[in-house]
Motif scaffolding. Structure first.
Motif, PDB file in Angstrom:
ATOM      1  N   TYR A  33      13.501 -13.272   5.788  1.00  0.00           N
ATOM      2  CA  TYR A  33      12.098 -12.925   5.569  1.00  0.00           C
ATOM      3  C   TYR A  33      11.921 -11.995   4.379  1.00  0.00           C
ATOM      4  O   TYR A  33      11.036 -12.200   3.554  1.00  0.00           O
ATOM      5  N   GLU A  34      12.742 -10.956   4.300  1.00  0.00           N
ATOM      6  CA  GLU A  34      12.585  -9.991   3.210  1.00  0.00           C
ATOM      7  C   GLU A  34      12.882 -10.645   1.865  1.00  0.00           C
ATOM      8  O   GLU A  34      12.162 -10.463   0.894  1.00  0.00           O
ATOM      9  N   ASN A  35      13.948 -11.413   1.820  1.00  0.00           N
ATOM     10  CA  ASN A  35      14.283 -12.204   0.651  1.00  0.00           C
ATOM     11  C   ASN A  35      14.110 -13.671   1.008  1.00  0.00           C
ATOM     12  O   ASN A  35      13.709 -14.008   2.113  1.00  0.00           O
ATOM     13  N   ARG A  36      14.437 -14.563   0.086  1.00  0.00           N
ATOM     14  CA  ARG A  36      14.497 -15.984   0.395  1.00  0.00           C
ATOM     15  C   ARG A  36      15.926 -16.444   0.133  1.00  0.00           C
ATOM     16  O   ARG A  36      16.490 -16.159  -0.932  1.00  0.00           O
ATOM     17  N   SER A 159      -2.326   0.566   6.635  1.00  0.00           N
ATOM     18  CA  SER A 159      -2.310  -0.894   6.543  1.00  0.00           C
ATOM     19  C   SER A 159      -3.553  -1.558   7.107  1.00  0.00           C
ATOM     20  O   SER A 159      -3.901  -2.683   6.731  1.00  0.00           O
ATOM     21  N   GLY A 160      -4.219  -0.903   8.072  1.00  0.00           N
ATOM     22  CA  GLY A 160      -5.378  -1.515   8.717  1.00  0.00           C
ATOM     23  C   GLY A 160      -5.017  -2.423   9.874  1.00  0.00           C
ATOM     24  O   GLY A 160      -5.908  -3.006  10.511  1.00  0.00           O
ATOM     25  N   HIS A 161      -3.732  -2.560  10.188  1.00  0.00           N
ATOM     26  CA  HIS A 161      -3.316  -3.441  11.279  1.00  0.00           C
ATOM     27  C   HIS A 161      -3.351  -2.757  12.641  1.00  0.00           C
ATOM     28  O   HIS A 161      -3.505  -3.420  13.664  1.00  0.00           O
ATOM     29  N   LEU A 162      -3.206  -1.443  12.652  1.00  0.00           N
ATOM     30  CA  LEU A 162      -3.264  -0.719  13.927  1.00  0.00           C
ATOM     31  C   LEU A 162      -4.711  -0.694  14.407  1.00  0.00           C
ATOM     32  O   LEU A 162      -5.605  -0.218  13.697  1.00  0.00           O
ATOM     33  N   PRO A 163      -4.998  -1.205  15.610  1.00  0.00           N
ATOM     34  CA  PRO A 163      -6.385  -1.192  16.112  1.00  0.00           C
ATOM     35  C   PRO A 163      -6.959   0.220  16.126  1.00  0.00           C
ATOM     36  O   PRO A 163      -6.253   1.188  16.433  1.00  0.00           O
ATOM     37  N   LEU A 278       6.461  -4.792   9.045  1.00  0.00           N
ATOM     38  CA  LEU A 278       5.583  -5.917   9.355  1.00  0.00           C
ATOM     39  C   LEU A 278       4.195  -5.710   8.756  1.00  0.00           C
ATOM     40  O   LEU A 278       3.580  -6.647   8.225  1.00  0.00           O
ATOM     41  N   SER A 279       3.707  -4.488   8.823  1.00  0.00           N
ATOM     42  CA  SER A 279       2.382  -4.188   8.264  1.00  0.00           C
ATOM     43  C   SER A 279       2.340  -4.429   6.764  1.00  0.00           C
ATOM     44  O   SER A 279       1.368  -4.980   6.231  1.00  0.00           O
ATOM     45  N   GLN A 280       3.403  -4.043   6.084  1.00  0.00           N
ATOM     46  CA  GLN A 280       3.432  -4.127   4.627  1.00  0.00           C
ATOM     47  C   GLN A 280       3.721  -5.541   4.125  1.00  0.00           C
ATOM     48  O   GLN A 280       3.419  -5.847   2.971  1.00  0.00           O
ATOM     49  N   ARG A 281       4.290  -6.388   4.968  1.00  0.00           N
ATOM     50  CA  ARG A 281       4.671  -7.737   4.523  1.00  0.00           C
ATOM     51  C   ARG A 281       3.739  -8.818   5.075  1.00  0.00           C
ATOM     52  O   ARG A 281       3.983 -10.001   4.869  1.00  0.00           O
ATOM     53  N   TRP A 282       2.679  -8.444   5.739  1.00  0.00           N
ATOM     54  CA  TRP A 282       1.863  -9.414   6.459  1.00  0.00           C
ATOM     55  C   TRP A 282       1.200 -10.440   5.537  1.00  0.00           C
ATOM     56  O   TRP A 282       0.861 -11.542   5.961  1.00  0.00           O
ATOM     57  N   GLU A 283       1.022 -10.096   4.267  1.00  0.00           N
ATOM     58  CA  GLU A 283       0.393 -11.045   3.337  1.00  0.00           C
ATOM     59  C   GLU A 283       1.344 -12.177   2.944  1.00  0.00           C
ATOM     60  O   GLU A 283       0.913 -13.196   2.402  1.00  0.00           O
ATOM     61  N   ASP A 284       2.624 -12.004   3.237  1.00  0.00           N
ATOM     62  CA  ASP A 284       3.609 -13.063   2.984  1.00  0.00           C
ATOM     63  C   ASP A 284       3.437 -14.128   4.070  1.00  0.00           C
ATOM     64  O   ASP A 284       3.558 -13.827   5.257  1.00  0.00           O
TER      65      ASP A 284
END
Length: 324
Positions: A33-36, A159-163, A278-284
């Motif tokens: 996930y972090e790399n390909r 991140s805006g992901h935490l409710p 997970l919060s920082q990579r969610w746009e992937d």
């Protein structure tokens, strides 16, 4: 446009063929996930593993330090998978990506409930740490305790992901956790080059051969960072597992029993950093597919519960063992 928008199978093959190799058009994406990472067929030869580094994550110098560490370990017969050198280079550039090639190795994760497997890992880990202490990283991350936890928690909040209805509880539990982790300073302990992410998914066992793989998160810190990740189950099971690891470890290096008080701090650090990751990579696009539960209230509820359990663990007396 996410980091890997332009990374097609054709680009992967073109990148490899730019080095003078001939692909046979068999390209298979591997679990990363972090790399390909891809397994790529090579004409008249064994397939290779191609690792395309996530853009803007590491500097060239930090990647080359990873490669140099792997090469130093391999030179001492430590069972790692070092990058291939072509024209005296291990890091290559193509189409806006940086990549490295590795030989393919198969195997399965060891059974950490098996004392023989656990002792074997302890022996190889000690030898890895013997090489790790010979010099220090200059461009890789240094493990901190509370500072890493606070930094990751801030990333989660931004991140805006935490409710919204969890913000107050989250900030409160992080404050309580750091009040305890502040009492155990990671910087007070010896710092060496580490694997950094020594979970079972990064250990390959085949017959009697064990390979330590994926040094993408190698860093500088206390030896206990590599050791604690092999623990599972109850506190008493942890004690037994530590004794087995120490038995193998102490064959080649003194087991760092004085670092046992770091275990719960390092564990808490990983839990908070995983949520931040997970919060920082969610746009992937790979992340919503692989971690669909992350966007739910249930995930954050369970995350807060895990943090409360860690707070309880931090309040207990640390594990103690005889000094080996």
């Amino acid at each position: 446009m996410h980091a890997y928008s332009d990374l097609s199978h054709d680009l992967v093959m073109d990148a490899i063929e730019s080095l003078g190799l001939l692909c046979d058009a068999r390209v298979m994406a591997l679990n990363s996930y972090e790399n390909r990472v891809f397994q790529v067929g090579i004409e008249d030869s064994e397939p290779l593993i191609a690792k395309f580094y996530r853009p803007n994550r590491w500097t060239n110098d930090s990647i080359l330090e990873e490669h140099a560490f792997l090469s130093a370990l391999k030179a001492e017969d430590i069972p790692v998978i070092a990058p291939l050198s072509i024209n005296d280079k291990t890091l290559f550039h193509f189409g806006g990506f940086r990549f490295a090639l590795f030989p393919r190795r198969g195997g399965h994760a060891p059974e950490l409930s098996n004392d023989d497997d656990l002792e074997l890992i302890g022996r190889w880990m000690a030898r890895l740490h013997n090489i790790g202490q010979t010099e220090a990283f200059s461009h890789r991350p240094v493990i901190r305790g509370s500072d890493d936890i606070r930094e990751s928690a801030e990333a989660v909040l931004r991140s805006g992901h935490l409710p919204d209805d969890y913000h107050e509880a989250y900030q409160s539990i992080i404050r309580d956790i750091c009040a305890h982790t502040d009492q155990v300073s990671v910087s007070d302990y010896s710092s060496i080059r580490l694997h950094g992410d020594m979970h079972t998914g990064n250990l390959l066992l085949r017959d009697e051969d064990l390979y330590l793989v994926d040094f993408d998160d190698c860093n500088q810190g206390p030896a206990m960072q590599d050791i604690w990740m092999l623990l599972s189950g109850s506190r008493e099971e942890h004690r037994q597992q530590i004794m087995v690891i120490a038995e193998g470890y102490s064959m080649f290096r003194r087991f760092p029993a004085e670092e046992l008080p770091l275990i719960e701090t390092l564990c808490t650090r990983r839990i908070v950093r995983h949520a931040a990751w997970l919060s920082q990579r969610w746009e992937d696009p790979a992340f919503p597919v692989a971690f669909p539960w992350f966007a739910s209230h249930r995930y954050w509820s369970e995350h807060l519960l895990a943090l409360r359990e860690q707070l309880s663990a931090l309040q207990e007396e640390p594990l103690t063992l005889p000094v080996f």
